[in-house]
Design an enzyme around this catalytic site. Structure first.
Site, PDB file in Angstrom:
ATOM      1  N   ARG A  43      57.747  74.130  34.033  1.00  0.00           N
ATOM      2  CA  ARG A  43      57.943  74.668  32.684  1.00  0.00           C
ATOM      3  C   ARG A  43      56.634  74.852  31.923  1.00  0.00           C
ATOM      4  O   ARG A  43      56.540  75.701  31.061  1.00  0.00           O
ATOM      5  CB  ARG A  43      58.883  73.756  31.901  1.00  0.00           C
ATOM      6  CG  ARG A  43      60.341  73.976  32.297  1.00  0.00           C
ATOM      7  CD  ARG A  43      61.258  73.127  31.473  1.00  0.00           C
ATOM      8  NE  ARG A  43      60.827  71.735  31.538  1.00  0.00           N
ATOM      9  CZ  ARG A  43      61.395  70.748  30.873  1.00  0.00           C
ATOM     10  NH1 ARG A  43      62.403  70.997  30.069  1.00  0.00           N
ATOM     11  NH2 ARG A  43      60.967  69.509  31.000  1.00  0.00           N
ATOM     12  N   LYS A 147      62.650  63.011  48.857  1.00  0.00           N
ATOM     13  CA  LYS A 147      63.514  61.869  48.598  1.00  0.00           C
ATOM     14  C   LYS A 147      63.518  61.562  47.111  1.00  0.00           C
ATOM     15  O   LYS A 147      62.562  61.936  46.443  1.00  0.00           O
ATOM     16  CB  LYS A 147      63.080  60.661  49.427  1.00  0.00           C
ATOM     17  CG  LYS A 147      61.837  59.956  48.889  1.00  0.00           C
ATOM     18  CD  LYS A 147      61.696  58.573  49.446  1.00  0.00           C
ATOM     19  CE  LYS A 147      62.449  57.558  48.632  1.00  0.00           C
ATOM     20  NZ  LYS A 147      61.634  56.461  48.093  1.00  0.00           N
ATOM     21  N   HIS A 177      58.557  60.720  54.365  1.00  0.00           N
ATOM     22  CA  HIS A 177      57.130  60.834  54.694  1.00  0.00           C
ATOM     23  C   HIS A 177      56.695  59.822  55.757  1.00  0.00           C
ATOM     24  O   HIS A 177      55.643  59.991  56.372  1.00  0.00           O
ATOM     25  CB  HIS A 177      56.257  60.756  53.433  1.00  0.00           C
ATOM     26  CG  HIS A 177      56.083  59.386  52.870  1.00  0.00           C
ATOM     27  ND1 HIS A 177      57.031  58.774  52.096  1.00  0.00           N
ATOM     28  CD2 HIS A 177      55.066  58.492  52.967  1.00  0.00           C
ATOM     29  CE1 HIS A 177      56.599  57.574  51.744  1.00  0.00           C
ATOM     30  NE2 HIS A 177      55.408  57.373  52.255  1.00  0.00           N
ATOM     31  N   LYS A 181      53.770  60.021  59.457  1.00  0.00           N
ATOM     32  CA  LYS A 181      52.645  59.127  59.768  1.00  0.00           C
ATOM     33  C   LYS A 181      52.334  59.221  61.267  1.00  0.00           C
ATOM     34  O   LYS A 181      53.238  59.148  62.100  1.00  0.00           O
ATOM     35  CB  LYS A 181      52.988  57.680  59.378  1.00  0.00           C
ATOM     36  CG  LYS A 181      53.161  57.498  57.855  1.00  0.00           C
ATOM     37  CD  LYS A 181      53.383  56.050  57.484  1.00  0.00           C
ATOM     38  CE  LYS A 181      53.812  55.889  56.029  1.00  0.00           C
ATOM     39  NZ  LYS A 181      52.754  56.014  55.032  1.00  0.00           N
ATOM     40  N   GLU A 215      54.539  45.507  50.779  1.00  0.00           N
ATOM     41  CA  GLU A 215      53.628  46.149  49.828  1.00  0.00           C
ATOM     42  C   GLU A 215      53.106  45.096  48.866  1.00  0.00           C
ATOM     43  O   GLU A 215      53.845  44.204  48.463  1.00  0.00           O
ATOM     44  CB  GLU A 215      54.344  47.241  49.047  1.00  0.00           C
ATOM     45  CG  GLU A 215      54.760  48.407  49.903  1.00  0.00           C
ATOM     46  CD  GLU A 215      55.356  49.516  49.066  1.00  0.00           C
ATOM     47  OE1 GLU A 215      54.634  50.469  48.775  1.00  0.00           O
ATOM     48  OE2 GLU A 215      56.531  49.404  48.676  1.00  0.00           O
ATOM     49  N   ASP A 234      65.430  52.370  47.847  1.00  0.00           N
ATOM     50  CA  ASP A 234      64.078  52.933  47.809  1.00  0.00           C
ATOM     51  C   ASP A 234      63.409  52.933  49.190  1.00  0.00           C
ATOM     52  O   ASP A 234      62.663  53.854  49.516  1.00  0.00           O
ATOM     53  CB  ASP A 234      63.227  52.134  46.803  1.00  0.00           C
ATOM     54  CG  ASP A 234      61.868  52.762  46.569  1.00  0.00           C
ATOM     55  OD1 ASP A 234      61.824  53.991  46.385  1.00  0.00           O
ATOM     56  OD2 ASP A 234      60.857  52.036  46.567  1.00  0.00           O
ATOM     57  N   HIS A 239      63.031  54.866  54.907  1.00  0.00           N
ATOM     58  CA  HIS A 239      61.879  54.539  55.754  1.00  0.00           C
ATOM     59  C   HIS A 239      62.191  53.486  56.825  1.00  0.00           C
ATOM     60  O   HIS A 239      61.839  53.648  57.987  1.00  0.00           O
ATOM     61  CB  HIS A 239      60.714  54.049  54.890  1.00  0.00           C
ATOM     62  CG  HIS A 239      60.397  54.955  53.735  1.00  0.00           C
ATOM     63  ND1 HIS A 239      60.451  56.326  53.827  1.00  0.00           N
ATOM     64  CD2 HIS A 239      60.025  54.692  52.453  1.00  0.00           C
ATOM     65  CE1 HIS A 239      60.119  56.859  52.665  1.00  0.00           C
ATOM     66  NE2 HIS A 239      59.866  55.897  51.807  1.00  0.00           N
ATOM     67  N   LYS A 329      58.181  44.244  47.540  1.00  0.00           N
ATOM     68  CA  LYS A 329      57.035  44.509  46.659  1.00  0.00           C
ATOM     69  C   LYS A 329      56.379  43.159  46.372  1.00  0.00           C
ATOM     70  O   LYS A 329      57.000  42.106  46.554  1.00  0.00           O
ATOM     71  CB  LYS A 329      57.511  45.114  45.338  1.00  0.00           C
ATOM     72  CG  LYS A 329      58.290  46.407  45.473  1.00  0.00           C
ATOM     73  CD  LYS A 329      57.374  47.594  45.658  1.00  0.00           C
ATOM     74  CE  LYS A 329      58.162  48.889  45.689  1.00  0.00           C
ATOM     75  NZ  LYS A 329      57.448  49.990  46.336  1.00  0.00           N
TER      76      LYS A 329
HETATM   77  C1  BG6 Z   1      58.125  55.543  48.602  1.00  0.00           C
HETATM   78  C2  BG6 Z   1      58.769  54.520  47.694  1.00  0.00           C
HETATM   79  O1  BG6 Z   1      59.103  56.318  49.230  1.00  0.00           O
HETATM   80  O2  BG6 Z   1      57.341  54.890  49.582  1.00  0.00           O
HETATM   81  C3  BG6 Z   1      57.716  53.618  47.074  1.00  0.00           C
HETATM   82  O3  BG6 Z   1      59.491  55.177  46.665  1.00  0.00           O
HETATM   83  C4  BG6 Z   1      56.811  53.039  48.141  1.00  0.00           C
HETATM   84  O4  BG6 Z   1      58.333  52.576  46.329  1.00  0.00           O
HETATM   85  C5  BG6 Z   1      56.289  54.124  49.069  1.00  0.00           C
HETATM   86  O5  BG6 Z   1      55.751  52.372  47.494  1.00  0.00           O
HETATM   87  C6  BG6 Z   1      55.514  53.534  50.231  1.00  0.00           C
HETATM   88  O6  BG6 Z   1      54.897  54.563  50.943  1.00  0.00           O
HETATM   89  P1  BG6 Z   1      53.590  54.286  51.802  1.00  0.00           P
HETATM   90  O7  BG6 Z   1      53.336  55.547  52.540  1.00  0.00           O
HETATM   91  O8  BG6 Z   1      52.517  53.924  50.822  1.00  0.00           O
HETATM   92  O9  BG6 Z   1      53.927  53.126  52.695  1.00  0.00           O
END
Ligand code: BG6
Length: 489
Positions: A43, A147, A177, A181, A215, A234, A239, A329
């Site tokens: 926008r 996503k 994603h 990798k 993480e 999430d 993943h 996390k």
């Molecule tokens: C995302 C999540 O899909 O993947 C995040 O929404 C997460 O919460 C992230 O931190 C982790 O991705 P990567 O590639 O840094 O492991």
């Protein structure tokens, strides 16, 4: 033949942080197909030049030393901007006119990339259909969907329904994603391009599998999204289950999108549905200390920031081999690793016959930030009788290939441009993944839910996750990896 990538949500964070740097890097390496142009849509009111200038700054910031002025100038000349609101159908008509002008009316493959807020996905897809932008008479039309793909099975089905009203499944590219990798793709190579691992890759030799995505980061300013998501939605639905599918799947007959995805789907079909007492026995949920004080978090929030699950795969290969999935996390370090824990030898001659399960052979696939593979095996300690020690053989991508691995978006964007959907999720795959996660989320909201355990930041989650493993005669592999010969941060 030319290509156009249309990015909806052009002024968003993902565009500047991931998509444009990835496209720029591909262009700088000469990998983008000739005559590829990029059109940003959002926008905000930018001219082409104003958007280019802004992207130059952000790309420079994200790529650091990799940024090169002259490569950027070549790339920027392919970048355009079109102001438009997804909720205004007239803006799709003007977009169609602009795209035709840019393409000179020639045959062109188009990629529509939905990088907007997910609540706009339905509207965007319907508007693409209504404005004729999905019509393939002048070249292929593909749609890339970021996503989260729904928030549960019902919403994922509804989004698939909307997509299939306009596009056929072969035109739809659902991003995870993690599949972009290199180390995840390498797991396919490790398993199916070598003959020494696959004969052992089953219930006869493997005790269990651990998949950890830890993480260090906390939620920070993301509570708006995270409070309604939690770690199961999430990270697990997408993943972690993707990593599990790649680890557990059978070899496809050929490496084509449908055959690969057929095999992945069979893994999800074989996951034993959790019922009754299993929800309490086979799951652990946690929340890091201090989560409740994060901005915009509800004072009594029950949102989980840590989970571990035990999943059973009921098929010939994996019967009796649990898959332990864990993510959190505010953990000890950032690490994604897949541990294949082998069984003990049937008869132990040394060390007085000692047989401790964590001491058995282990193959560790280091997905990130260490990128490589470790094989743990017993060795005789020299000059110490028949004393043994678990030692390891390491393979490290950076050392071997002497270059940093590319960001996953490069591979995924290139595959989508080239029409290869092998590394994208299919509709049935996404729905099956939700059908595994939904019942756990529901059980966690019921009175029978396992306690939400608070864990201190900088650890490996709540203590009870470790006790839970120990009670099953197993142990988490809690190692922040540094592969020999490499520096990782
Ligand atoms: C995302 C999540 O899909 O993947 C995040 O929404 C997460 O919460 C992230 O931190 C982790 O991705 P990567 O590639 O840094 O492991």
């Amino acid at each position: 033949m030319s290509h156009t990538i249309v990015i909806f949500g052009a002024s968003g964070d993902l565009t500047s942080r991931k998509l444009i740097p990835a496209l720029y890097s591909l262009s700088a390496k000469g990998r983008l197909p000739q005559n590829t142009r990029i059109v940003g849509v959002s926008r905000s009111d930018y001219s082409d030049d104003a958007w280019r200038t802004e992207l130059e700054q952000t790309t420079r910031k994200f790529l650091g030393k990799e940024f090169n002025e002259s490569s950027w100038r070549d790339f920027a000349a392919r970048v355009y901007y079109h102001a438009g609101d997804i909720q205004q159908s007239a803006d799709f008509t003007s977009l169609a006119t602009r795209l035709n002008e840019l393409e000179g009316g020639e045959r062109c493959t188009r990629l529509y990339y939905l990088s907007t807020s997910p609540r706009l996905y339905h509207t965007a897809v319907e508007a693409l259909g209504a404005s004729g932008l999905a019509d393939e008479s002048n070249g292929e039309r593909r749609i890339v969907v970021e996503k989260p793909f729904g928030t549960d099975l019902a919403t994922a089905e509804s989004l698939n329904h909307t997509l299939h009203g306009v596009f056929s499944e072969r035109q739809v590219y659902r991003i995870d994603h993690y599949l972009g990798k290199e180390t995840v793709q390498n797991l396919l190579v490790l398993r199916f391009a070598n003959s020494i691992f696959e004969p052992l890759w089953n219930r006869n030799y493997i005790d269990h599998v651990q998949i950890t995505v830890a993480e260090e980061v906390v939620i920070g300013s993301r509570a708006g999204y995270y409070e309604s998501s939690g770690i199961l939605r999430d990270m697990f639905q997408n993943h972690l289950l993707q990593l599990m599918m790649i680890t557990a799947m059978e070899a496809p007959a050929r490496f084509t999108a449908d055959l690969v995805r057929d095999e992945k789907v069979k893994v999800l079909q074989a996951v034993r549905p959790m019922t009754g007492a299993a929800f309490a026995q086979d799951t652990v949920r946690g929340q890091y200390e201090g989560y409740l004080k994060e901005p915009d978090v509800a004072p009594k929030s029950q949102t989980e920031t840590f989970a571990s699950l035990k999943l059973n795969v009921d098929n010939w290969r994996w019967q009796g081999v649990p898959f332990y999935l864990r993510s959190g996390k505010a953990m000890s370090c950032r690490t994604t690793q897949i541990v294949i824990q082998f069984r003990q030898p049937p008869h132990m001659l040394f060390d007085g016959g000692a047989r401790r399960s964590p001491d058995a052979n282990r193959l560790v696939i280091q997905v990130q930030p260490a990128e490589g593979i470790q094989l743990h095996f017993h060795t005789k300690v020299p000059d110490a009788g028949m004393k043994l020690r678990l030692t390891d053989l390491d393979f490290n991508f950076q050392e071997e290939f002497n270059s940093a691995l590319p960001d996953s978006y490069q591979r995924l964007l290139l595959d989508a441009l080239n029409g290869d959907a092998s590394l994208f999720a299919r509709s049935d795959e996404v729905e099956l993944a939700w059908s595994i996660i939904d019942p756990i989320i529901a059980a966690w909201q019921s009175p029978a839910a396992p306690r939400l355990e608070v864990y201190p930041t900088g650890m490996w989650g709540p203590d009870c996750s470790n006790e839970w493993m120990q009670a099953q005669g197993r142990q988490w592999f809690d190692v922040c990896p540094v592969l020999h010969g490499a520096e990782h941060h």
